[in-house]
Design a protein around this motif. Structure first.
Motif, PDB file in Angstrom:
ATOM      1  N   TRP A  43      27.230 -20.162  48.018  1.00 24.60           N
ATOM      2  CA  TRP A  43      27.344 -18.929  48.808  1.00 24.60           C
ATOM      3  C   TRP A  43      27.739 -19.276  50.245  1.00 24.60           C
ATOM      4  O   TRP A  43      28.674 -18.700  50.801  1.00 24.60           O
ATOM      5  CB  TRP A  43      26.001 -18.223  48.752  1.00 24.60           C
ATOM      6  N   GLU A  44      27.046 -20.250  50.832  1.00 26.74           N
ATOM      7  CA  GLU A  44      27.349 -20.679  52.196  1.00 26.74           C
ATOM      8  C   GLU A  44      28.788 -21.200  52.307  1.00 26.74           C
ATOM      9  O   GLU A  44      29.529 -20.833  53.232  1.00 26.74           O
ATOM     10  CB  GLU A  44      26.363 -21.760  52.629  1.00 26.74           C
ATOM     11  N   LEU A  45      29.191 -22.034  51.365  1.00 26.18           N
ATOM     12  CA  LEU A  45      30.550 -22.577  51.385  1.00 26.18           C
ATOM     13  C   LEU A  45      31.593 -21.484  51.203  1.00 26.18           C
ATOM     14  O   LEU A  45      32.653 -21.510  51.840  1.00 26.18           O
ATOM     15  CB  LEU A  45      30.709 -23.635  50.291  1.00 26.18           C
ATOM     16  N   SER A  46      31.304 -20.511  50.376  1.00 23.11           N
ATOM     17  CA  SER A  46      32.235 -19.404  50.142  1.00 23.11           C
ATOM     18  C   SER A  46      32.427 -18.561  51.400  1.00 23.11           C
ATOM     19  O   SER A  46      33.547 -18.135  51.705  1.00 23.11           O
ATOM     20  CB  SER A  46      31.743 -18.530  48.985  1.00 23.11           C
ATOM     21  N   ILE A  47      31.349 -18.329  52.140  1.00 24.82           N
ATOM     22  CA  ILE A  47      31.446 -17.582  53.397  1.00 24.82           C
ATOM     23  C   ILE A  47      32.299 -18.354  54.402  1.00 24.82           C
ATOM     24  O   ILE A  47      33.189 -17.792  55.045  1.00 24.82           O
ATOM     25  CB  ILE A  47      30.042 -17.271  53.967  1.00 24.82           C
ATOM     26  N   LYS A  48      32.042 -19.650  54.518  1.00 22.14           N
ATOM     27  CA  LYS A  48      32.835 -20.475  55.438  1.00 22.14           C
ATOM     28  C   LYS A  48      34.298 -20.497  55.021  1.00 22.14           C
ATOM     29  O   LYS A  48      35.196 -20.455  55.858  1.00 22.14           O
ATOM     30  CB  LYS A  48      32.266 -21.891  55.509  1.00 22.14           C
ATOM     31  N   SER A  49      34.553 -20.563  53.727  1.00 21.16           N
ATOM     32  CA  SER A  49      35.925 -20.554  53.218  1.00 21.16           C
ATOM     33  C   SER A  49      36.631 -19.247  53.581  1.00 21.16           C
ATOM     34  O   SER A  49      37.768 -19.261  54.051  1.00 21.16           O
ATOM     35  CB  SER A  49      35.914 -20.737  51.706  1.00 21.16           C
ATOM     36  N   ALA A  50      35.952 -18.137  53.369  1.00 21.63           N
ATOM     37  CA  ALA A  50      36.543 -16.826  53.668  1.00 21.63           C
ATOM     38  C   ALA A  50      36.877 -16.684  55.149  1.00 21.63           C
ATOM     39  O   ALA A  50      37.822 -15.981  55.514  1.00 21.63           O
ATOM     40  CB  ALA A  50      35.586 -15.715  53.234  1.00 21.63           C
ATOM     41  N   ARG A  51      36.130 -17.385  55.998  1.00 24.47           N
ATOM     42  CA  ARG A  51      36.366 -17.343  57.447  1.00 24.47           C
ATOM     43  C   ARG A  51      37.352 -18.415  57.905  1.00 24.47           C
ATOM     44  O   ARG A  51      37.603 -18.547  59.101  1.00 24.47           O
ATOM     45  CB  ARG A  51      35.047 -17.506  58.193  1.00 24.47           C
ATOM     46  N   GLY A  52      37.849 -19.207  56.974  1.00 26.69           N
ATOM     47  CA  GLY A  52      38.791 -20.258  57.322  1.00 26.69           C
ATOM     48  C   GLY A  52      38.141 -21.439  58.032  1.00 26.69           C
ATOM     49  O   GLY A  52      38.809 -22.169  58.759  1.00 26.69           O
ATOM     50  N   LYS A  53      36.848 -21.635  57.827  1.00 19.37           N
ATOM     51  CA  LYS A  53      36.108 -22.679  58.533  1.00 19.37           C
ATOM     52  C   LYS A  53      35.575 -23.754  57.593  1.00 19.37           C
ATOM     53  O   LYS A  53      34.528 -24.331  57.844  1.00 19.37           O
ATOM     54  CB  LYS A  53      34.941 -22.059  59.303  1.00 19.37           C
ATOM     55  N   LEU A  54      36.321 -24.033  56.536  1.00 17.75           N
ATOM     56  CA  LEU A  54      35.847 -25.017  55.567  1.00 17.75           C
ATOM     57  C   LEU A  54      36.928 -26.059  55.331  1.00 17.75           C
ATOM     58  O   LEU A  54      38.088 -25.735  55.086  1.00 17.75           O
ATOM     59  CB  LEU A  54      35.489 -24.319  54.242  1.00 17.75           C
ATOM     60  N   ALA A  55      36.541 -27.315  55.418  1.00 16.91           N
ATOM     61  CA  ALA A  55      37.459 -28.425  55.171  1.00 16.91           C
ATOM     62  C   ALA A  55      37.846 -28.452  53.690  1.00 16.91           C
ATOM     63  O   ALA A  55      37.124 -27.915  52.845  1.00 16.91           O
ATOM     64  CB  ALA A  55      36.789 -29.739  55.574  1.00 16.91           C
ATOM     65  N   PRO A  56      38.954 -29.100  53.373  1.00 14.72           N
ATOM     66  CA  PRO A  56      39.401 -29.142  51.970  1.00 14.72           C
ATOM     67  C   PRO A  56      38.352 -29.689  50.997  1.00 14.72           C
ATOM     68  O   PRO A  56      38.244 -29.190  49.877  1.00 14.72           O
ATOM     69  CB  PRO A  56      40.628 -30.059  52.024  1.00 14.72           C
ATOM     70  N   ASN A  57      37.567 -30.675  51.409  1.00 14.29           N
ATOM     71  CA  ASN A  57      36.556 -31.199  50.476  1.00 14.29           C
ATOM     72  C   ASN A  57      35.475 -30.157  50.196  1.00 14.29           C
ATOM     73  O   ASN A  57      34.914 -30.122  49.108  1.00 14.29           O
ATOM     74  CB  ASN A  57      35.951 -32.521  50.956  1.00 14.29           C
ATOM     75  N   GLY A  58      35.193 -29.294  51.143  1.00 12.59           N
ATOM     76  CA  GLY A  58      34.261 -28.188  50.922  1.00 12.59           C
ATOM     77  C   GLY A  58      34.850 -27.142  49.984  1.00 12.59           C
ATOM     78  O   GLY A  58      34.153 -26.581  49.143  1.00 12.59           O
ATOM     79  N   GLU A  59      36.137 -26.899  50.145  1.00  8.51           N
ATOM     80  CA  GLU A  59      36.828 -25.956  49.252  1.00  8.51           C
ATOM     81  C   GLU A  59      36.729 -26.434  47.801  1.00  8.51           C
ATOM     82  O   GLU A  59      36.421 -25.659  46.908  1.00  8.51           O
ATOM     83  CB  GLU A  59      38.304 -25.820  49.642  1.00  8.51           C
ATOM     84  N   ARG A  60      36.990 -27.710  47.590  1.00 10.59           N
ATOM     85  CA  ARG A  60      36.912 -28.263  46.241  1.00 10.59           C
ATOM     86  C   ARG A  60      35.494 -28.163  45.680  1.00 10.59           C
ATOM     87  O   ARG A  60      35.302 -27.910  44.493  1.00 10.59           O
ATOM     88  CB  ARG A  60      37.363 -29.731  46.246  1.00 10.59           C
ATOM     89  N   ALA A  61      34.509 -28.355  46.537  1.00  7.17           N
ATOM     90  CA  ALA A  61      33.111 -28.347  46.094  1.00  7.17           C
ATOM     91  C   ALA A  61      32.712 -26.988  45.522  1.00  7.17           C
ATOM     92  O   ALA A  61      31.869 -26.923  44.627  1.00  7.17           O
ATOM     93  CB  ALA A  61      32.190 -28.742  47.241  1.00  7.17           C
ATOM     94  N   ILE A  62      33.312 -25.922  46.007  1.00  2.91           N
ATOM     95  CA  ILE A  62      32.996 -24.582  45.498  1.00  2.91           C
ATOM     96  C   ILE A  62      33.324 -24.504  44.011  1.00  2.91           C
ATOM     97  O   ILE A  62      32.534 -24.013  43.208  1.00  2.91           O
ATOM     98  CB  ILE A  62      33.765 -23.490  46.284  1.00  2.91           C
ATOM     99  N   ASP A  63      34.491 -24.989  43.647  1.00  2.00           N
ATOM    100  CA  ASP A  63      34.967 -24.875  42.269  1.00  2.00           C
ATOM    101  C   ASP A  63      34.522 -26.026  41.371  1.00  2.00           C
ATOM    102  O   ASP A  63      34.621 -25.924  40.156  1.00  2.00           O
ATOM    103  CB  ASP A  63      36.494 -24.778  42.261  1.00  2.00           C
ATOM    104  N   GLU A  64      34.027 -27.093  41.960  1.00  2.46           N
ATOM    105  CA  GLU A  64      33.646 -28.279  41.198  1.00  2.46           C
ATOM    106  C   GLU A  64      32.283 -28.173  40.533  1.00  2.46           C
ATOM    107  O   GLU A  64      31.999 -28.918  39.600  1.00  2.46           O
ATOM    108  CB  GLU A  64      33.621 -29.507  42.113  1.00  2.46           C
ATOM    109  N   LEU A  65      31.425 -27.301  41.002  1.00  2.00           N
ATOM    110  CA  LEU A  65      30.040 -27.305  40.541  1.00  2.00           C
ATOM    111  C   LEU A  65      29.927 -27.233  39.023  1.00  2.00           C
ATOM    112  O   LEU A  65      29.136 -27.955  38.418  1.00  2.00           O
ATOM    113  CB  LEU A  65      29.234 -26.188  41.207  1.00  2.00           C
TER     114      LEU A  65
END
Length: 126
Positions: A43-65
């Motif tokens: 949830w936290e990573l998704s919010i950061k992603s939506a705000r454009g404040k997430l590094a690519p490794n964080g983006e991958r982590a959302i879908d990797e779980l």
């Protein structure tokens, strides 16, 4: 063997094979009987992603779980209620939920955040 809950940054570092994941944390994860990742982290990573404040490794982590050998720990009512009994040592609501989950579920909480570690050094009310 211990059961562990990964803090969000520890989860990202593990999934992305980041060098910041220390040998201590790598071994704790590898040796754990069960490894949990909270839906609060995604949830936290998704919010950061939506705000454009997430590094690519964080983006991958959302879908990797779903492809990881970790157990997804949903946020439950008992976790939300446990937050109200916690001392105000840390302001981030996602971190507070993760701490509440670790305490409620009797999980070892793996974090590099020394402020969060203080929750486990305090005698907390039940």
């Amino acid at each position: 063997m211990m059961r562990v809950l990964l803090d969000t940054h520890i989860y990202i570092w593990r999934v992305s094979k980041d060098r910041r994941l220390s040998a201590h944390f790598r071994e704790a994860i590898d040796d754990a009987k069960q490894v949990y990742v909270s839906t609060a982290s995604i949830w936290e990573l998704s919010i950061k992603s939506a705000r454009g404040k997430l590094a690519p490794n964080g983006e991958r982590a959302i879908d990797e779980l779903e492809r990881q050998p970790f157990i997804v720990l949903p946020v439950e009512l008992k976790h939300a209620r446990a937050v109200r009994n916690m001392p105000d040592l840390h302001r981030d609501p996602f971190d507070r939920v993760l701490v509440a989950q670790a305490l409620t579920e009797e999980l070892e909480f793996l974090t590099a955040d020394s402020e969060l570690a203080d929750y486990f050094n305090e005698a907390l009310p039940a």
